[in-house]
Design an enzyme around this catalytic site. Structure first.
Site, mmCIF file in Angstrom:
data_model
loop_
_atom_site.group_PDB
_atom_site.id
_atom_site.type_symbol
_atom_site.label_atom_id
_atom_site.label_comp_id
_atom_site.label_asym_id
_atom_site.label_seq_id
_atom_site.Cartn_x
_atom_site.Cartn_y
_atom_site.Cartn_z
ATOM 1 N N LEU A 55 55.884 -2.287 7.138
ATOM 2 C CA LEU A 55 56.569 -2.221 6.083
ATOM 3 C C LEU A 55 55.593 -1.865 4.792
ATOM 4 O O LEU A 55 54.707 -2.508 4.607
ATOM 5 C CB LEU A 55 57.136 -3.565 5.547
ATOM 6 C CG LEU A 55 58.257 -4.080 6.396
ATOM 7 C CD1 LEU A 55 58.729 -5.653 5.977
ATOM 8 C CD2 LEU A 55 59.589 -3.384 6.239
ATOM 9 N N HIS A 56 55.860 -0.901 3.912
ATOM 10 C CA HIS A 56 55.040 -0.667 2.604
ATOM 11 C C HIS A 56 55.675 0.029 1.799
ATOM 12 O O HIS A 56 55.038 -0.015 0.550
ATOM 13 C CB HIS A 56 53.921 0.299 2.975
ATOM 14 C CG HIS A 56 54.396 1.763 3.500
ATOM 15 N ND1 HIS A 56 55.034 1.957 4.407
ATOM 16 C CD2 HIS A 56 54.008 2.738 2.483
ATOM 17 C CE1 HIS A 56 55.124 3.398 4.273
ATOM 18 N NE2 HIS A 56 54.695 3.838 3.026
ATOM 19 N N ARG A 57 56.968 0.380 1.854
ATOM 20 C CA ARG A 57 57.853 0.998 0.848
ATOM 21 C C ARG A 57 58.193 -0.103 -0.557
ATOM 22 O O ARG A 57 58.650 -1.142 -0.249
ATOM 23 C CB ARG A 57 59.133 1.395 1.197
ATOM 24 C CG ARG A 57 58.813 2.569 2.186
ATOM 25 C CD ARG A 57 59.907 3.791 2.290
ATOM 26 N NE ARG A 57 59.339 4.663 2.912
ATOM 27 C CZ ARG A 57 58.619 5.711 2.588
ATOM 28 N NH1 ARG A 57 58.143 5.904 1.555
ATOM 29 N NH2 ARG A 57 58.054 6.520 3.679
ATOM 30 N N ARG B 55 48.967 -2.163 0.468
ATOM 31 C CA ARG B 55 50.029 -2.431 -0.524
ATOM 32 C C ARG B 55 50.772 -3.738 -0.214
ATOM 33 O O ARG B 55 51.046 -4.646 -1.268
ATOM 34 C CB ARG B 55 50.673 -1.266 -0.943
ATOM 35 C CG ARG B 55 52.346 -1.323 -1.171
ATOM 36 C CD ARG B 55 52.885 -0.302 -1.282
ATOM 37 N NE ARG B 55 53.872 -0.386 -2.632
ATOM 38 C CZ ARG B 55 53.880 0.128 -3.398
ATOM 39 N NH1 ARG B 55 53.064 0.956 -3.743
ATOM 40 N NH2 ARG B 55 54.541 -0.256 -4.343
#
Ligand code: UD1
Length: 362
Positions: free
Chosen positions: A208-210, A243
């Site tokens: 997950l990074h969005r 992030r």
């Protein structure tokens, strides 16, 4: 013919490796073709950058703009200033950009303004979600591209609707799959494999990074809790993007079956994917790799610029709410997932097609 190859962020490295290999081969066969590798420095960690160069045999960059972290505008400006300087010092004959990251757009603009033609690999794909920075990068890059290399016929159709003439569009297939095919035999287990005693098809992989998934703390907490519950008793390996890490650190989220790791290298990450029961992700590139490897994939997004991974491949979009997480993971656990096929020209031969077209065009 001197070609600048631009790479800035992790998914770019996977796409330029086969291109460089194909250019070198063509040069060795007597073609008048050469390249300069420009690393913008958007990703700079060992885990996000160096390990990819080492494992994928990417030569040391000729130039590193070292832009580093920053806001969208800071990175864009830094890359444009840096690359413009390189071009003013010595112009190339073509600027090749790949994918949809900030480096892609920034270098395309800097080149075009100095009348250096631009080729875009992975042109024409659209999520139609203008809130994504990547969508803005795609639209702007394609609006000034001279040579469009596409992964699907659908991407070509998108470009034609925008008025791009057919002779500028080259359907060459998916260059990421060149790397997958070339490296498949070298995939190797990461340390977490033995540390956690993982077994074939007995765990899930999560990435997950969005911003839409990780920037809201409450939503992230709910999503992860739902995934953890649904996957039980299977462990979930979660290589955490930098992030996402920043946000997770403040949340102290721990679930009994969730295993956090650093971002993994290419060979280790894809080993995990190849042997996984299923993958849960918000990445675009991973859905292409799971499609080719035939691994069930759940995408936590409301849209995709890669519809073929759903229509043909093993991917299913379930949105950013938690509504369909449990039922989708259950389907995978019960081996009720669709089998999927492989899109046309995702065959490991894309880089060779691109270089032979470039040799003819220029
Ligand atoms: C970028 C791309 C995205 C791609 C993703 C893959 C854009 C707009 N987005 O998003 O399309 O899917 O890369 O990883 O270009 N950081 C590190 N080490 C690094 C690189 C970044 O710690 O080597 C940190 C930065 O400080 C920043 C965060 O990670 O806080 C995000 O990095 P950034 O390059 O801005 O965007 P990504 O979210 O990685």
């Amino acid at each position: 013919m001197l070609i600048d190859i631009i790479a800035g962020a992790r998914p770019n490295f996977i796409k330029i490796a086969p291109l460089i290999a194909a250019i070198k081969k063509s040069k060795a066969e007597g073609e008048n073709i050469d390249y300069r590798l420009i690393h913008t420095g958007q990703h700079y960690d060992k885990n996000m950058s160096d390990s990819f160069f080492e494992q994928l045999n990417i030569p040391f960059p000729d130039v590193n703009l070292e832009v580093g972290s920053g806001t969208q505008a800071e990175q864009t400006a830094g890359i444009m200033i840096g690359y413009e300087r390189v071009l003013l010092d010595s112009k190339s004959d073509l600027c090749v950009v790949v994918g949809d990251v900030t480096s892609t757009m920034a270098c395309a603009i800097a080149a075009k303004k100095l009348h250096v033609p631009v080729a875009h690999i992975e042109a024409g794909i659209r999520s139609n979600d203008i809130r994504m920075p990547e969508e803005i990068n795609r639209i702007l890059t394609d609006s000034i591209t001279d040579y469009f290399f596409t992964t699907t016929t659908g991407a070509g159709e998108n470009l034609k609707k925008l008025g791009v003439s057919e002779d500028k569009i080259h359907f060459v297939g998916n260059i990421m799959i060149d790397t997958l095919r070339a490296q498949e035999a070298s995939f190797r287990a990461p340390s977490v494999w033995s540390e956690k005693d993982l077994k074939d098809k007995s765990y899930f992989v999560l990435t997950l990074h969005r911003p839409a998934n990780v920037d809201g703390e409450r939503a992230l907490k709910e999503t992860m809790s739902e995934i953890s519950k649904a996957a039980m008793p299977y462990p979930i390996v979660f290589p955490v993007h930098p992030r996402t890490r920043k946000i997770l650190e403040s949340l102290e989220l721990n679930f009994p079956n969730l295993i956090y790791t650093e971002p993994l290298s290419y060979l280790e990450f894809n080993y995990l994917v190849k042997h996984a029961k299923g993958v849960v992700t918000d990445s675009g590139g991973i859905t292409e790799e799971t499609t080719v490897m035939g691994i069930p994939c759940i995408t936590l997004r409301d849209n995709t610029e890669r519809p073929e991974t759903c229509d043909i491949g093993t991917n299913k979009l379930i949105g950013t709410s938690t509504e369909f997480i449990a039922s989708s993971i259950e389907e995978i656990k019960n081996d009720n997932w669709k089998k999927g096929g492989i899109p046309d020209k995702w065959d490991g031969q894309t880089a060779g097609r691109i270089v032979s077209i470039l040799n003819n065009l220029l």
